[in-house]
Design a protein around this motif. Structure first.
Motif, PDB file in Angstrom:
ATOM      1  N   ARG A 318       0.934  -1.103   0.021  1.00  0.00           N
ATOM      2  CA  ARG A 318       0.210  -0.225  -0.140  1.00  0.00           C
ATOM      3  C   ARG A 318       0.560   1.512   0.222  1.00  0.00           C
ATOM      4  N   GLY A 319       1.414   1.423  -1.112  1.00  0.00           N
ATOM      5  CA  GLY A 319       1.998   2.629  -1.255  1.00  0.00           C
ATOM      6  C   GLY A 319       3.863   2.580  -1.919  1.00  0.00           C
ATOM      7  N   LYS A 320       4.536   3.091  -1.756  1.00  0.00           N
ATOM      8  CA  LYS A 320       5.510   2.704  -2.457  1.00  0.00           C
ATOM      9  C   LYS A 320       6.438   2.276  -1.650  1.00  0.00           C
ATOM     10  N   ILE A 321       7.400   1.398  -2.158  1.00  0.00           N
ATOM     11  CA  ILE A 321       8.191   0.214  -1.533  1.00  0.00           C
ATOM     12  C   ILE A 321      10.060   0.418  -1.209  1.00  0.00           C
ATOM     13  N   VAL A 322      10.067   1.565   0.237  1.00  0.00           N
ATOM     14  CA  VAL A 322      11.528   2.026   0.429  1.00  0.00           C
ATOM     15  C   VAL A 322      12.012   1.103   1.679  1.00  0.00           C
ATOM     16  N   VAL A 323      13.964   0.546   0.771  1.00  0.00           N
ATOM     17  CA  VAL A 323      14.436   0.512   1.661  1.00  0.00           C
ATOM     18  C   VAL A 323      16.226   1.410   1.946  1.00  0.00           C
ATOM     19  N   ASP A 324      15.686   0.810   3.731  1.00  0.00           N
ATOM     20  CA  ASP A 324      16.669   2.043   4.526  1.00  0.00           C
ATOM     21  C   ASP A 324      18.130   1.562   4.205  1.00  0.00           C
ATOM     22  N   ILE A 325      19.354   2.086   3.259  1.00  0.00           N
ATOM     23  CA  ILE A 325      19.995   2.029   3.427  1.00  0.00           C
ATOM     24  C   ILE A 325      21.025   1.901   4.397  1.00  0.00           C
ATOM     25  N   SER A 326      21.376   2.938   4.845  1.00  0.00           N
ATOM     26  CA  SER A 326      22.399   3.611   5.876  1.00  0.00           C
ATOM     27  C   SER A 326      21.516   4.271   6.420  1.00  0.00           C
TER      28      SER A 326
END
Length: 326
Positions: A318-326
């Motif tokens: 439900r919405g954009k999928i975001v990956v936290d890198i650092s």
């Protein structure tokens, strides 16, 4: 540096966390330490074999937000230490964003919106530039009544907000009452369940005259619905024209059809400066409270990026999928 690397086409399980050599900023490039990266449907298509991806072994991912650590010769307007965002990777000739660093063409970057976190800013570039492309092709005015197909999708939810920022009236198709409520929160004036016949909602919302402009983020077979819903002389912009369609309605109403392919400047070269300019304008809208990304609440890290791709494949985000890198 660490990166998620693809060595053969296939499902999310083909992504492997790997130690690779860090990139170096060349001429006209900025070295960015990536803080967050967002996924888009095109990433899954490239992972499955769409032939516009980087050479194997490949690092996927187009969207990023991060901090500039170095700049190459000829870079203007971006300096070491700047917080930036952009759609700058994941296709032929470019590194990807599921990594700790990227050497990105500086023309594809812009200062990050001050009001958004890295996590939030990373969700904007590809979908927002796509929506701006459509808005410019539709040449909206405050007199338009715009139909957005797919109003809570990645591109559609930005489209609703940009239509409202242009001062126009916006109606949107959605899949459920829950999605309708969300679309109204984003600014939609009216919502349409996808199950409602086109003739019925055209009569209900336009008195039978049709919509003066249509942004079709679904496209394909749905283009027939756009042709049927358009007013005489209406303008249609689509993100998906890969279909065989009967153009009879287009001819009978003297419609215009515009195709949006946002990745072309990255693949071909011309137009990259325009992307940087658009990102600056979008940052101003976000900081003015007129634009916000819809983000999937589940959180992912570089280590769990394959799980993020699995969610992307499921179609249940439900919405954009975001990956936290650092």
């Amino acid at each position: 540096m660490q990166a998620q690397v693809l060595t053969e086409f296939g499902g999310p399980e083909k992504l492997k966390l790997t130690q690779v050599e860090s990139p170096v900023a060349g001429p006209s490039q900025a070295l960015v330490r990536i803080r967050a990266a967002a996924l888009n449907p095109v990433d899954a298509k490239i992972r499955a074999g769409l032939p516009i991806g980087p050479d194997m072994p490949a690092i996927l991912g187009a969207d990023l937000a991060g901090i500039v650590e170095a700049v190459g010769e000829g870079v203007e307007g971006i300096s070491v230490g700047d917080e930036v965002y952009g759609c700058a990777g994941g296709v032929k000739g470019h590194g990807g964003t599921l990594a700790q660093y990227i050497a990105a063409d500086a023309r594809l970057l812009a200062p990050k919106p001050k009001s958004l976190s890295f996590h939030e800013a990373a969700a904007l570039p590809l979908v927002a530039i796509t929506a701006v492309d459509a808005m410019e092709k539709l040449a909206l005015t405050g007199d338009d009544h715009v139909l957005v197909h797919g109003g809570v999708g990645g591109v559609g939810h930005i489209g609703i907000q940009l239509v409202k920022a242009a001062g126009a009236r916006v109606s949107t198709t959605v899949s459920s009452e829950e999605a309708a409520a969300l679309a109204r929160q984003l600014g939609a004036d009216e919502t349409i369940l996808r199950s409602e016949p086109v003739a019925d909602y055209v009569a209900r919302l336009t008195g039978g005259s049709g919509f003066s402009a249509i942004f079709d983020t679904v496209g394909g077979d749905n283009l027939a619905n756009s042709f049927a819903a358009a007013a005489i002389g209406g303008r249609i912009a689509t993100t998906n024209a890969r279909t065989t369609a009967d153009l009879g309605d287009m001819h009978g109403k003297a419609l215009s059809l515009h195709v949006v392919f946002m990745l072309l400047p990255m693949l071909r070269g011309p137009g990259r400066e325009r992307h940087g300019r658009i990102l600056r304008e979008l940052a101003a809208l976000a900081d003015a409270g007129k634009l916000r990304p819809l983000i999937e609440e589940r959180r992912f890290t570089l280590e769990t990026a394959a799980d993020a791709h699995a969610l992307l494949d499921s179609g249940k985000a439900r919405g954009k999928i975001v990956v936290d890198i650092s």
